[in-house]
Design a protein around this motif. Sequence first.
Motif, PDB file in Angstrom:
ATOM      1  N   ARG A  49       0.831  -1.216   0.000  1.00  0.00           N
ATOM      2  CA  ARG A  49       0.000   0.000   0.000  1.00  0.00           C
ATOM      3  C   ARG A  49       0.860   1.258   0.000  1.00  0.00           C
ATOM      4  N   ASN A  53       0.171   3.911  -2.824  1.00  0.00           N
ATOM      5  CA  ASN A  53      -0.311   5.245  -2.463  1.00  0.00           C
ATOM      6  C   ASN A  53       0.571   6.364  -3.008  1.00  0.00           C
ATOM      7  N   GLY A  56      -0.840   6.788  -6.330  1.00  0.00           N
ATOM      8  CA  GLY A  56      -2.299   6.929  -6.279  1.00  0.00           C
ATOM      9  C   GLY A  56      -2.843   8.226  -6.845  1.00  0.00           C
ATOM     10  N   PRO A  57      -2.312   9.377  -6.416  1.00  0.00           N
ATOM     11  CA  PRO A  57      -2.897  10.630  -6.906  1.00  0.00           C
ATOM     12  C   PRO A  57      -2.562  10.913  -8.365  1.00  0.00           C
ATOM     13  N   GLU A 107      -8.016   1.355  -7.757  1.00  0.00           N
ATOM     14  CA  GLU A 107      -9.166   1.900  -7.048  1.00  0.00           C
ATOM     15  C   GLU A 107      -9.798   0.864  -6.122  1.00  0.00           C
ATOM     16  N   PHE A 108      -9.767  -0.388  -6.532  1.00  0.00           N
ATOM     17  CA  PHE A 108     -10.549  -1.409  -5.824  1.00  0.00           C
ATOM     18  C   PHE A 108      -9.752  -2.183  -4.778  1.00  0.00           C
ATOM     19  N   SER A 110      -7.783  -1.953  -2.192  1.00  0.00           N
ATOM     20  CA  SER A 110      -7.789  -1.770  -0.740  1.00  0.00           C
ATOM     21  C   SER A 110      -9.190  -1.526  -0.185  1.00  0.00           C
ATOM     22  N   LYS A 111     -10.201  -1.663  -1.015  1.00  0.00           N
ATOM     23  CA  LYS A 111     -11.558  -1.404  -0.544  1.00  0.00           C
ATOM     24  C   LYS A 111     -12.220  -2.666  -0.013  1.00  0.00           C
ATOM     25  N   THR A 343      -4.519   5.810   1.584  1.00  0.00           N
ATOM     26  CA  THR A 343      -5.880   5.915   1.086  1.00  0.00           C
ATOM     27  C   THR A 343      -6.231   4.703   0.241  1.00  0.00           C
ATOM     28  N   TYR A 344      -5.356   4.391  -0.715  1.00  0.00           N
ATOM     29  CA  TYR A 344      -5.599   3.223  -1.576  1.00  0.00           C
ATOM     30  C   TYR A 344      -5.221   1.956  -0.838  1.00  0.00           C
TER      31      TYR A 344
ATOM     32  N   GLY B 111      -7.588  12.979  -8.389  1.00  0.00           N
ATOM     33  CA  GLY B 111      -6.450  12.457  -7.628  1.00  0.00           C
ATOM     34  C   GLY B 111      -6.157  13.335  -6.419  1.00  0.00           C
ATOM     35  N   PHE B 115      -6.786  12.133  -2.353  1.00  0.00           N
ATOM     36  CA  PHE B 115      -5.627  12.031  -1.459  1.00  0.00           C
ATOM     37  C   PHE B 115      -5.336  13.317  -0.689  1.00  0.00           C
ATOM     38  N   LEU B 433     -18.799  -3.778  -4.647  1.00  0.00           N
ATOM     39  CA  LEU B 433     -18.240  -2.702  -3.819  1.00  0.00           C
ATOM     40  C   LEU B 433     -19.265  -1.607  -3.551  1.00  0.00           C
ATOM     41  N   GLN B 464      -9.627   0.299   5.783  1.00  0.00           N
ATOM     42  CA  GLN B 464      -8.822   1.089   4.854  1.00  0.00           C
ATOM     43  C   GLN B 464      -9.436   2.438   4.563  1.00  0.00           C
TER      44      GLN B 464
END
Lengths: 344, 465
Positions: A49, A53, A56-57, A107-108, A110-111, A343-344, B111, B115, B433, B464
Amino acid sequence: MDLNTVWFILIAVLYIGFFVLEGFDFGVGMLLPFLSKHSDPQEQDRLRRTMINNIGPHWDANEVWLLTAGGATFAAFPHWYATLFSGFYLALFLLLAALIVRGVAFEFRSKDDNPRWRRLWDTCIFLGSAVPALLLGVAFANLVRGVPIDAEMHYVGTFFDLLNPYSIMAGLDTVLTFALYGAIFLSLKTKGEVMERAESAAQRLWLPTLVVTVLVLIMTYFYTDILTKLGVNPGFIPIAGAAAFLLSFYFIRRRQMGWAFILVAVSIAFAFLSEFMILFPRVMVSSLNPAWSLTIYNAASSPYTLRVMTIIAVIFLPIVLAYQAWSYWVFRKRISGLPEELTY
Amino acid sequence: MDSLLFARAQFAITTVYHFFFVPLTLGLSVLVALMETIYVRTGRVIYKDMAKFWGKLFVINFAMGVVTGIVQEFQFGMNWSEYSRFVGDIFGAPLAIEALLAFFLESTFLGIWIFGWDKLSKGLHALTMWMVAIGSNVSALWILIANSFMQEPVGYTIRNGRAEMTDFFALLLNPNVQVQFPHTVLAGFTTAAFFVMGISAYHLMRKQNIEFFRRSFQMAAIVGAFAIIMVGLTGHSQAQEMVRSQPMKMAAAEALWYTEDPASFSILTIGDLAQRRDVFAIRIPRLLSLLAYNQLSGEVKGIHDLQAEFEQQYGEGNYIPPVAVTYWTFRMMVGSGILLGWFGLYAVFIVMADLYDNRRWAWRIFPYTIALPYLANTSGWLMTELGRAPWVVYGVMKIEDAISPTVSGGMALFTLVAFTLIYASLMVATIYLLRKFAIAGPKITEVEEPKADVGFVPAAQPAQD
């Protein structure tokens, strides 16, 4: 300089922008399984992660460079767009499939806490990064090497015509370079364990990347018309690109990763720039008959469209660059991998 | 193997699938931006929680819209190379502009939004979601400018066997854009509003986070009722534009075999498609003329007469779109729209009269209304695109002339099957989800003053978050 040349340059800029930006997030994706090895599955997940991360952005906006390059090719050189994408059909399909699962995976993954769910998406991130890195190297090598294109601008080869020693070696080169580039990026943006692993990965990846790059350079003299286009002395850009790559090792060894990052970025940019220089003024080389190659003139849109598009690009491209640069400024800090940072 | 059929099926499947996610993005981005703006202006933390909860669902949906959009950008070249060569001059431009003006904007700022909660000031953070909202809606504008050229070609000339752009502003001000863009965007707002109302109703029925979901429901009800009424009005303008620019599509949508003046509106037609005549029909006299021209008389041309006209103009051929599909998708769209209109008014009534208590029937039914906008969006596009057949660019290029000659049927079939399988698996994961997070409910930030919502239940939150 006519507008056809302007658009050739603009499209080159878009592809180079894509490689310089998405290159390191492809690299991070490819390194994901290797830099996160750990006996404790929870710790392994935390390391993963931390890596994800960091990109991620940015990964999505980086990928838009490719979409824009595709759209700009459609607008400025419709025949290039049509011949390339219908000709490289199955390769492009693989590229799209990889990019689709990759984007969703970020996107998915870590959810949901289920380890199998996360493993599945992590595999998608790895393949979704490695496959495009390979395919894009293969595709660009074929653009300069030449592919069977007939007098009607139709690609008349098969998928396997795209796989030849030169293009495969070039694909391997993009894979290794992006992995190295990703490792340097990670070592700049993380702390602790991930940073140390990324630094040692960068040190170990540099030599194999150099070897493959040298092979690709040599093969370029045999498989393309670089000699007639650029000459035995290829000029400043290719030489500076090679020099930047060689110099990067000095900084990687001294763990001055900021400099190493800039130098590898420059070498990637200059390598693709050299490729576009060999290509110019063609956009796709025909291996059947040089006269059947697609050029910036026979593949282009009308002067009116090129003019409209030039005005729009001149206004908006700087704005895009400004806010994208700002987004990197916002997320300039290193991530140490504390749960609240992720976050992710 | 029939590569035309596979290419068409592939375009239909990938596009319908892409547009399954887009409308929610168009509307929900604005709703989330509004919620966060209220939080910034009033300092009420519940609106921040709202922005975070609905924002999380937004992001899951957005990701799917983005990745399926990549295929849209490239498949014209893959499967429709002759189309790309022929119209690239005109059609490629808005696509490139869309990427430059809209895709960069929405992806970069989303993005930052995801974040950047702790990295930006409150106001700046809210602004990033507005940028996402602007980006996605600007993207809709440019892709509809491109699509409108296919519906109503303007601002071009045929030179050297290609369509070349002669007037960029004619392309932008295409009469079809002026009706199609508001109709589509408002449909997106409707989709988002009913999405929010449906999920809110689910929780209100279970008396969970009442305060939170009342406020969500209230906001969505107002936006939704306004949007669906405007969808109807703009849809009406669009139908009038269609009578003018694509009379054959209108005739097929109404199963109007022969020209009528005044023209009748079909309530139900069972047709004999082979003979192209009615077997059984209930029609309201004069209503189609009224819809087409806002007056009780006026000629609306019928399918057989148009076919004869087209044969004269373009030569032998079949110029009739698939009538049954066009007819039924039109009815599905309008029917869902009318139902949505009633539900929208009902929702506003609940909000205005403050009738939140004991609305068990409403809370039970609203979650199901989430499906209606999706039905309307999909059937509306199927009608728009299939009703244009046999043309890919109306009156200029036929679909059969547009495909890639170098792509074999086997290749097209392979990618068709592969994309369908990938998309289907992703759909399963997405719905899993969305459902999970929608049911789990929001994470409510505790504030000092005692709160009114007695039904507050701390929801289980995934680690998370």
